[in-house]
Scaffold this motif. Sequence first.
Motif, PDB file in Angstrom:
ATOM      1  N   VAL A 291       0.835  -1.207   0.000  1.00 30.52           N
ATOM      2  CA  VAL A 291       0.000   0.000   0.000  1.00 30.52           C
ATOM      3  C   VAL A 291       0.871   1.259   0.000  1.00 30.52           C
ATOM      4  O   VAL A 291       0.542   2.248  -0.639  1.00 30.52           O
ATOM      5  CB  VAL A 291      -0.961  -0.004   1.213  1.00 30.52           C
ATOM      6  N   LEU A 292       1.988   1.203   0.708  1.00 26.47           N
ATOM      7  CA  LEU A 292       2.935   2.310   0.742  1.00 26.47           C
ATOM      8  C   LEU A 292       4.263   1.882   0.144  1.00 26.47           C
ATOM      9  O   LEU A 292       4.678   0.730   0.294  1.00 26.47           O
ATOM     10  CB  LEU A 292       3.201   2.777   2.180  1.00 26.47           C
ATOM     11  N   GLY A 293       4.914   2.822  -0.506  1.00 26.62           N
ATOM     12  CA  GLY A 293       6.300   2.638  -0.916  1.00 26.62           C
ATOM     13  C   GLY A 293       7.172   3.391   0.060  1.00 26.62           C
ATOM     14  O   GLY A 293       6.686   4.245   0.820  1.00 26.62           O
ATOM     15  N   SER A 294       8.464   3.088   0.066  1.00 23.59           N
ATOM     16  CA  SER A 294       9.364   3.796   0.968  1.00 23.59           C
ATOM     17  C   SER A 294      10.769   3.859   0.377  1.00 23.59           C
ATOM     18  O   SER A 294      11.137   3.037  -0.461  1.00 23.59           O
ATOM     19  CB  SER A 294       9.412   3.106   2.335  1.00 23.59           C
ATOM     20  N   SER A 295      11.511   4.855   0.834  1.00 24.45           N
ATOM     21  CA  SER A 295      12.932   4.937   0.486  1.00 24.45           C
ATOM     22  C   SER A 295      13.658   5.628   1.629  1.00 24.45           C
ATOM     23  O   SER A 295      13.119   6.539   2.262  1.00 24.45           O
ATOM     24  CB  SER A 295      13.149   5.692  -0.826  1.00 24.45           C
ATOM     25  N   LYS A 296      14.867   5.151   1.869  1.00 25.82           N
ATOM     26  CA  LYS A 296      15.688   5.735   2.927  1.00 25.82           C
ATOM     27  C   LYS A 296      16.546   6.827   2.315  1.00 25.82           C
ATOM     28  O   LYS A 296      17.222   6.610   1.310  1.00 25.82           O
ATOM     29  CB  LYS A 296      16.557   4.668   3.585  1.00 25.82           C
ATOM     30  N   GLU A 297      16.488   7.993   2.919  1.00 26.99           N
ATOM     31  CA  GLU A 297      17.275   9.140   2.477  1.00 26.99           C
ATOM     32  C   GLU A 297      18.020   9.669   3.688  1.00 26.99           C
ATOM     33  O   GLU A 297      17.416  10.300   4.555  1.00 26.99           O
ATOM     34  CB  GLU A 297      16.374  10.196   1.856  1.00 26.99           C
ATOM     35  N   GLY A 298      19.285   9.360   3.766  1.00 27.15           N
ATOM     36  CA  GLY A 298      20.060   9.700   4.958  1.00 27.15           C
ATOM     37  C   GLY A 298      19.570   8.854   6.113  1.00 27.15           C
ATOM     38  O   GLY A 298      19.502   7.632   6.017  1.00 27.15           O
ATOM     39  N   LYS A 299      19.194   9.504   7.195  1.00 27.02           N
ATOM     40  CA  LYS A 299      18.695   8.785   8.364  1.00 27.02           C
ATOM     41  C   LYS A 299      17.179   8.633   8.353  1.00 27.02           C
ATOM     42  O   LYS A 299      16.623   7.964   9.207  1.00 27.02           O
ATOM     43  CB  LYS A 299      19.126   9.506   9.639  1.00 27.02           C
ATOM     44  N   GLU A 300      16.526   9.269   7.417  1.00 22.72           N
ATOM     45  CA  GLU A 300      15.068   9.267   7.369  1.00 22.72           C
ATOM     46  C   GLU A 300      14.547   8.278   6.320  1.00 22.72           C
ATOM     47  O   GLU A 300      15.171   8.072   5.286  1.00 22.72           O
ATOM     48  CB  GLU A 300      14.530  10.655   7.015  1.00 22.72           C
ATOM     49  N   VAL A 301      13.381   7.705   6.614  1.00 21.59           N
ATOM     50  CA  VAL A 301      12.664   6.880   5.644  1.00 21.59           C
ATOM     51  C   VAL A 301      11.406   7.653   5.267  1.00 21.59           C
ATOM     52  O   VAL A 301      10.655   8.082   6.142  1.00 21.59           O
ATOM     53  CB  VAL A 301      12.293   5.498   6.229  1.00 21.59           C
ATOM     54  N   PHE A 302      11.232   7.838   3.967  1.00 13.99           N
ATOM     55  CA  PHE A 302      10.066   8.542   3.465  1.00 13.99           C
ATOM     56  C   PHE A 302       9.093   7.547   2.855  1.00 13.99           C
ATOM     57  O   PHE A 302       9.499   6.569   2.224  1.00 13.99           O
ATOM     58  CB  PHE A 302      10.470   9.604   2.433  1.00 13.99           C
ATOM     59  N   TYR A 303       7.802   7.809   3.045  1.00  6.15           N
ATOM     60  CA  TYR A 303       6.730   6.927   2.593  1.00  6.15           C
ATOM     61  C   TYR A 303       5.819   7.681   1.636  1.00  6.15           C
ATOM     62  O   TYR A 303       5.660   8.898   1.739  1.00  6.15           O
ATOM     63  CB  TYR A 303       5.903   6.444   3.791  1.00  6.15           C
ATOM     64  N   TRP A 304       5.217   6.950   0.731  1.00  8.36           N
ATOM     65  CA  TRP A 304       4.227   7.483  -0.194  1.00  8.36           C
ATOM     66  C   TRP A 304       3.224   6.393  -0.511  1.00  8.36           C
ATOM     67  O   TRP A 304       3.487   5.217  -0.316  1.00  8.36           O
ATOM     68  CB  TRP A 304       4.871   7.999  -1.483  1.00  8.36           C
ATOM     69  N   ILE A 305       2.054   6.812  -0.975  1.00  7.17           N
ATOM     70  CA  ILE A 305       1.006   5.861  -1.331  1.00  7.17           C
ATOM     71  C   ILE A 305       1.305   5.279  -2.707  1.00  7.17           C
ATOM     72  O   ILE A 305       1.578   6.021  -3.654  1.00  7.17           O
ATOM     73  CB  ILE A 305      -0.380   6.531  -1.305  1.00  7.17           C
ATOM     74  N   GLU A 306       1.267   3.963  -2.798  1.00  4.40           N
ATOM     75  CA  GLU A 306       1.485   3.257  -4.071  1.00  4.40           C
ATOM     76  C   GLU A 306       0.153   3.192  -4.826  1.00  4.40           C
ATOM     77  O   GLU A 306      -0.545   2.179  -4.805  1.00  4.40           O
ATOM     78  CB  GLU A 306       2.046   1.852  -3.818  1.00  4.40           C
ATOM     79  N   LYS A 307      -0.195   4.305  -5.457  1.00  2.00           N
ATOM     80  CA  LYS A 307      -1.495   4.425  -6.103  1.00  2.00           C
ATOM     81  C   LYS A 307      -1.708   3.379  -7.192  1.00  2.00           C
ATOM     82  O   LYS A 307      -2.790   2.793  -7.281  1.00  2.00           O
ATOM     83  CB  LYS A 307      -1.659   5.829  -6.673  1.00  2.00           C
ATOM     84  N   ALA A 308      -0.706   3.137  -8.015  1.00  2.00           N
ATOM     85  CA  ALA A 308      -0.878   2.178  -9.114  1.00  2.00           C
ATOM     86  C   ALA A 308      -1.145   0.776  -8.571  1.00  2.00           C
ATOM     87  O   ALA A 308      -2.019   0.059  -9.080  1.00  2.00           O
ATOM     88  CB  ALA A 308       0.355   2.177 -10.019  1.00  2.00           C
ATOM     89  N   PHE A 309      -0.422   0.370  -7.535  1.00  2.00           N
ATOM     90  CA  PHE A 309      -0.620  -0.954  -6.939  1.00  2.00           C
ATOM     91  C   PHE A 309      -2.022  -1.072  -6.349  1.00  2.00           C
ATOM     92  O   PHE A 309      -2.714  -2.077  -6.552  1.00  2.00           O
ATOM     93  CB  PHE A 309       0.435  -1.221  -5.866  1.00  2.00           C
ATOM     94  N   LEU A 310      -2.449  -0.052  -5.604  1.00  2.00           N
ATOM     95  CA  LEU A 310      -3.787  -0.076  -5.012  1.00  2.00           C
ATOM     96  C   LEU A 310      -4.860  -0.101  -6.094  1.00  2.00           C
ATOM     97  O   LEU A 310      -5.835  -0.844  -5.998  1.00  2.00           O
ATOM     98  CB  LEU A 310      -3.998   1.141  -4.115  1.00  2.00           C
ATOM     99  N   HIS A 311      -4.675   0.687  -7.110  1.00  2.00           N
ATOM    100  CA  HIS A 311      -5.620   0.733  -8.218  1.00  2.00           C
ATOM    101  C   HIS A 311      -5.747  -0.648  -8.857  1.00  2.00           C
ATOM    102  O   HIS A 311      -6.858  -1.154  -9.071  1.00  2.00           O
ATOM    103  CB  HIS A 311      -5.139   1.772  -9.241  1.00  2.00           C
ATOM    104  N   ASP A 312      -4.606  -1.284  -9.162  1.00  2.00           N
ATOM    105  CA  ASP A 312      -4.620  -2.618  -9.783  1.00  2.00           C
ATOM    106  C   ASP A 312      -5.252  -3.653  -8.867  1.00  2.00           C
ATOM    107  O   ASP A 312      -6.035  -4.499  -9.317  1.00  2.00           O
ATOM    108  CB  ASP A 312      -3.197  -3.050 -10.155  1.00  2.00           C
ATOM    109  N   SER A 313      -4.930  -3.594  -7.578  1.00  2.00           N
ATOM    110  CA  SER A 313      -5.458  -4.574  -6.623  1.00  2.00           C
ATOM    111  C   SER A 313      -6.967  -4.464  -6.498  1.00  2.00           C
ATOM    112  O   SER A 313      -7.689  -5.470  -6.562  1.00  2.00           O
ATOM    113  CB  SER A 313      -4.822  -4.365  -5.244  1.00  2.00           C
ATOM    114  N   LEU A 314      -7.448  -3.264  -6.321  1.00  2.00           N
ATOM    115  CA  LEU A 314      -8.882  -3.075  -6.155  1.00  2.00           C
ATOM    116  C   LEU A 314      -9.637  -3.334  -7.460  1.00  2.00           C
ATOM    117  O   LEU A 314     -10.746  -3.866  -7.444  1.00  2.00           O
ATOM    118  CB  LEU A 314      -9.167  -1.678  -5.609  1.00  2.00           C
ATOM    119  N   ASN A 315      -9.022  -3.001  -8.578  1.00  2.00           N
ATOM    120  CA  ASN A 315      -9.652  -3.292  -9.867  1.00  2.00           C
ATOM    121  C   ASN A 315      -9.762  -4.787 -10.121  1.00  2.00           C
ATOM    122  O   ASN A 315     -10.704  -5.233 -10.772  1.00  2.00           O
ATOM    123  CB  ASN A 315      -8.917  -2.614 -11.012  1.00  2.00           C
TER     124      ASN A 315
END
Length: 109
Positions: free
Chosen positions: A75-99
């Motif tokens: 549902v979320l993607g993530s990437s580590k940038e320095g000491k922080e991990v940033f998250y975002w919504i994986e819209k394409a994955f959710l769209h495909d799953s629900l479809n």
Amino acid sequence: MFKHMNMKANYAKEIPAAWKNISNVFTALGDPHRQRILLVFEPGERLNVGRIAETSTLSRPAVSHHLKVLREAGVLGSSKEGKEVFYWIEKAFLHDSLNAVLAYIDEEA
């Protein structure tokens, strides 16, 4: 009165390929805290755990746990940038799953 109907006898044999990850998605989305976390995101926004925890009544470790569940479900993607991990919504994955579920309902149900 009830009409006798033939059921699909092979329903328990195999889950459709398009549904392989659906259970994890529905489990992840079924928790109200995780739903609230998703509602924090603006379109296209990337947030770290600290920013998400600021908007929540949950502790930072609890938010981290919910983010992990959402990420592992896809549902979320993530990437580590320095000491922080940033998250975002994986819209394409959710769209495909629900479809995939909607297509089954439209075509098979």
